[in-house]
Design an enzyme around this catalytic site. Structure first.
Site, mmCIF file in Angstrom:
data_model
loop_
_atom_site.group_PDB
_atom_site.id
_atom_site.type_symbol
_atom_site.label_atom_id
_atom_site.label_comp_id
_atom_site.label_asym_id
_atom_site.label_seq_id
_atom_site.Cartn_x
_atom_site.Cartn_y
_atom_site.Cartn_z
ATOM 1 N N TYR A 69 0.832 -1.219 0.000
ATOM 2 C CA TYR A 69 0.000 0.000 0.000
ATOM 3 C C TYR A 69 0.857 1.257 0.000
ATOM 4 O O TYR A 69 0.520 2.229 -0.683
ATOM 5 C CB TYR A 69 -1.004 -0.024 1.169
ATOM 6 N N ARG A 72 1.913 1.741 -3.495
ATOM 7 C CA ARG A 72 0.812 2.262 -4.344
ATOM 8 C C ARG A 72 0.521 3.724 -4.011
ATOM 9 O O ARG A 72 0.222 4.533 -4.878
ATOM 10 C CB ARG A 72 -0.431 1.389 -4.170
ATOM 11 N N HIS A 121 -14.858 0.611 -2.440
ATOM 12 C CA HIS A 121 -13.786 -0.178 -1.838
ATOM 13 C C HIS A 121 -12.846 0.654 -0.982
ATOM 14 O O HIS A 121 -11.751 0.206 -0.657
ATOM 15 C CB HIS A 121 -12.996 -0.905 -2.942
HETATM 16 C C1 BV8 Z 1 -18.027 -9.175 -0.423
HETATM 17 C C2 BV8 Z 1 -9.753 -2.626 -2.677
HETATM 18 C C3 BV8 Z 1 -19.465 -10.349 1.052
HETATM 19 C C4 BV8 Z 1 -8.447 -3.186 -2.258
HETATM 20 C C5 BV8 Z 1 -10.896 -4.311 -4.030
HETATM 21 C C6 BV8 Z 1 -17.392 -16.176 -5.746
HETATM 22 C C7 BV8 Z 1 -18.244 -15.685 -6.713
HETATM 23 C C8 BV8 Z 1 -18.633 -14.354 -6.727
HETATM 24 C C9 BV8 Z 1 -18.173 -13.501 -5.750
HETATM 25 C C10 BV8 Z 1 -17.321 -14.000 -4.814
HETATM 26 C C11 BV8 Z 1 -16.935 -15.319 -4.780
HETATM 27 N N1 BV8 Z 1 -16.108 -15.491 -3.723
HETATM 28 C C12 BV8 Z 1 -15.960 -14.325 -3.072
HETATM 29 C C13 BV8 Z 1 -16.702 -13.420 -3.720
HETATM 30 C C14 BV8 Z 1 -16.855 -12.056 -3.384
HETATM 31 C C15 BV8 Z 1 -15.636 -11.267 -3.840
HETATM 32 C C16 BV8 Z 1 -15.463 -11.294 -5.342
HETATM 33 O O1 BV8 Z 1 -16.185 -10.648 -6.058
HETATM 34 N N2 BV8 Z 1 -14.477 -12.060 -5.804
HETATM 35 C C17 BV8 Z 1 -14.276 -12.158 -7.250
HETATM 36 C C18 BV8 Z 1 -12.815 -11.945 -7.561
HETATM 37 C C19 BV8 Z 1 -14.800 -13.495 -7.726
HETATM 38 N N3 BV8 Z 1 -15.991 -9.936 -3.420
HETATM 39 C C20 BV8 Z 1 -15.674 -9.563 -2.165
HETATM 40 O O2 BV8 Z 1 -15.029 -10.228 -1.400
HETATM 41 C C21 BV8 Z 1 -16.264 -8.222 -1.745
HETATM 42 N N4 BV8 Z 1 -16.939 -8.403 -0.491
HETATM 43 O O3 BV8 Z 1 -18.553 -9.664 -1.377
HETATM 44 O O4 BV8 Z 1 -18.455 -9.370 0.874
HETATM 45 C C22 BV8 Z 1 -18.813 -11.711 0.842
HETATM 46 C C23 BV8 Z 1 -17.710 -12.063 1.601
HETATM 47 C C24 BV8 Z 1 -17.147 -13.331 1.425
HETATM 48 C C25 BV8 Z 1 -17.632 -14.226 0.463
HETATM 49 C C26 BV8 Z 1 -18.729 -13.834 -0.338
HETATM 50 C C27 BV8 Z 1 -19.322 -12.572 -0.144
HETATM 51 C C28 BV8 Z 1 -15.163 -7.191 -1.563
HETATM 52 C C29 BV8 Z 1 -14.538 -6.891 -2.911
HETATM 53 C C30 BV8 Z 1 -13.611 -5.681 -2.764
HETATM 54 C C31 BV8 Z 1 -12.184 -6.122 -2.972
HETATM 55 N N5 BV8 Z 1 -11.312 -4.924 -2.953
HETATM 56 N N6 BV8 Z 1 -10.137 -3.202 -3.966
HETATM 57 C C32 BV8 Z 1 -7.318 -2.639 -3.087
HETATM 58 O O5 BV8 Z 1 -7.581 -2.038 -4.164
HETATM 59 O O6 BV8 Z 1 -6.175 -2.818 -2.663
HETATM 60 S S1 BV8 Z 1 -11.395 -4.902 -5.523
HETATM 61 C C33 BV8 Z 1 -10.300 -4.507 -6.758
HETATM 62 O O7 BV8 Z 1 -10.877 -5.075 -7.934
HETATM 63 C C34 BV8 Z 1 -10.135 -3.031 -7.092
HETATM 64 O O8 BV8 Z 1 -10.973 -2.184 -6.348
HETATM 65 C C35 BV8 Z 1 -10.580 -2.987 -8.570
HETATM 66 O O9 BV8 Z 1 -11.081 -1.756 -8.941
HETATM 67 C C36 BV8 Z 1 -11.630 -4.015 -8.505
HETATM 68 C C37 BV8 Z 1 -12.340 -4.512 -9.665
HETATM 69 O O10 BV8 Z 1 -11.439 -4.734 -10.691
HETATM 70 P P1 BV8 Z 1 -11.553 -3.745 -11.947
HETATM 71 O O11 BV8 Z 1 -11.715 -2.357 -11.445
HETATM 72 O O12 BV8 Z 1 -12.593 -4.253 -12.856
HETATM 73 O O13 BV8 Z 1 -10.109 -3.865 -12.535
HETATM 74 P P2 BV8 Z 1 -9.592 -4.967 -13.566
HETATM 75 O O14 BV8 Z 1 -8.115 -4.839 -13.612
HETATM 76 O O15 BV8 Z 1 -10.221 -6.289 -13.250
HETATM 77 O O16 BV8 Z 1 -10.233 -4.519 -14.965
HETATM 78 C C38 BV8 Z 1 -9.855 -3.281 -15.552
HETATM 79 C C39 BV8 Z 1 -10.585 -3.213 -16.876
HETATM 80 O O17 BV8 Z 1 -10.270 -1.958 -17.492
HETATM 81 C C40 BV8 Z 1 -10.165 -4.302 -17.857
HETATM 82 O O18 BV8 Z 1 -11.327 -4.895 -18.413
HETATM 83 C C41 BV8 Z 1 -9.371 -3.553 -18.930
HETATM 84 O O19 BV8 Z 1 -9.603 -4.078 -20.227
HETATM 85 C C42 BV8 Z 1 -9.969 -2.165 -18.842
HETATM 86 N N7 BV8 Z 1 -9.062 -1.092 -19.236
HETATM 87 C C43 BV8 Z 1 -7.706 -1.040 -19.109
HETATM 88 N N8 BV8 Z 1 -7.266 0.158 -19.572
HETATM 89 C C44 BV8 Z 1 -8.358 0.867 -19.972
HETATM 90 C C45 BV8 Z 1 -9.502 0.076 -19.762
HETATM 91 N N9 BV8 Z 1 -10.742 0.499 -20.070
HETATM 92 C C46 BV8 Z 1 -10.871 1.736 -20.611
HETATM 93 N N10 BV8 Z 1 -9.817 2.551 -20.838
HETATM 94 C C47 BV8 Z 1 -8.558 2.149 -20.539
HETATM 95 N N11 BV8 Z 1 -7.524 2.974 -20.805
#
Ligand code: BV8
Ligand code: ZN
Length: 254
Positions: A69, A72, A121
């Protein structure tokens, strides 16, 4: 300067919508130099951010997570909002009811002049005490998380880690904004992380026109009515120019 095609349906929505909501992800900050989460540039010392952004990782190895962190924060201190952030801040001035919901913790929307922001987040510049919940902007550079200035307890970055609940009020208000939106933008997100990724679907199910702006197809592209696959720092200013033209036309027609 990019020129984009606007369908009749999209131009009507841009001109007539009163309630607009926007969800942004890491992609909207990519052109500012912030690594995205799932892109190649997202890894830190070959560690996947998904493995670092958890309470379990912090409890097991607070020094490594804290250092990530600090690293970052240092990166984010040196960068600026890009034209996409500024376009969103200006778009908000053109609608009665404009809600900006972000998954990003980098504070760039606020630096670009946006307000009424829901940081799902958290914010990388804030710390929180795990024992007394005291939060502040301690700019601590110590190698280890500093003790809480109020109770001496364990300080951590005030962000939401995987497996942690989002701030209730923030996610509730974000869901309400999605539910009520007539026009919903999803920008720079892979649509992987829940519950953020459910917001475009909530908007769609309640009648909103959903527009995706993303470099490539995402996990939620299939529910979007209109898709611009390009850089948000180019597409958003182009959309802002169209909105201005349409608003001027509406005034001239009166
Ligand atoms: C919760 C803070 C209740 C920290 C972050 C199974 C199935 C479904 C869900 C879950 C599961 N098991 C667990 C879960 C829940 C889990 C989850 O969703 N997991 C996923 C991975 C499957 N979620 C959680 O745990 C959340 N809490 O649900 O609580 C619960 C608890 C336990 C179990 C179940 C439920 C909490 C989630 C928060 C996590 N913290 N950030 C930190 O940043 O240090 S999330 C992190 O990912 C960032 O915040 C980031 O923003 C976020 C999402 O990612 P994206 O923003 O989409 O970024 P990514 O790189 O993926 O994509 C970028 C995109 O931009 C790409 O598509 C790229 O093509 C595009 N791009 C690139 N350049 C450009 C562009 N587009 C336009 N212009 C450009 N120039
Ligand atoms: Zn404390």
């Amino acid at each position: 300067m990019l020129d984009i095609d606007i369908t009749e349906q999209f131009s009507r929505a841009l001109r007539n919508s009163r309630k607009v909501a926007v969800l942004t992800g890491a992609g909207v900050s990519a052109e500012s130099g912030v690594p995205t989460f799932r892109g190649e540039d997202g890894f830190w010392r070959n560690i996947n951010p998904m493995e670092l952004a958890t309470l379990e990782a912090f409890s097991r190895d607070p020094e490594t997570v804290w250092e990530w962190y600090l690293h970052r924060r240092d990166t984010i201190r040196t960068i600026k909002p890009n034209p996409g952030h500024y376009a969103l801040a200006e778009m908000a001035e053109l609608y009665n009811d404009f809600t900006l919901i972000t998954q990003n913790i980098d504070n760039l929307h606020r630096l670009a002049g946006s307000d009424n922001i829901y940081e799902l987040h958290g914010n990388i510049h804030r710390n929180r005490c795990m024992d007394c919940d005291h939060t502040d902007y301690t700019e601590s550079f110590s190698k280890l998380p500093p003790p809480c200035p109020k109770c001496g307890g364990r300080f951590r970055p005030n962000v939401v880690w995987f497996g942690e609940m989002l701030p209730h009020e923030t996610i509730d208000r974000a869901m309400k904004a999605a539910y009520q939106a007539e026009l919903f933008f999803t920008i720079g997100t892979s649509g992987v992380v829940q519950p953020a990724a459910s917001l475009p679907l909530i908007a769609k199910q309640n009648g909103a026109l959903v527009v995706e702006i993303n470099l490539e197809p995402s996990e939620i592209s299939h529910i979007c009515d209109i898709k611009y696959h390009g850089k948000s720092g180019e597409v958003l200013p182009a959309i802002l120019r169209k909105i201005r033209e349409l608003k001027i036309m509406s005034i001239q027609e009166k």
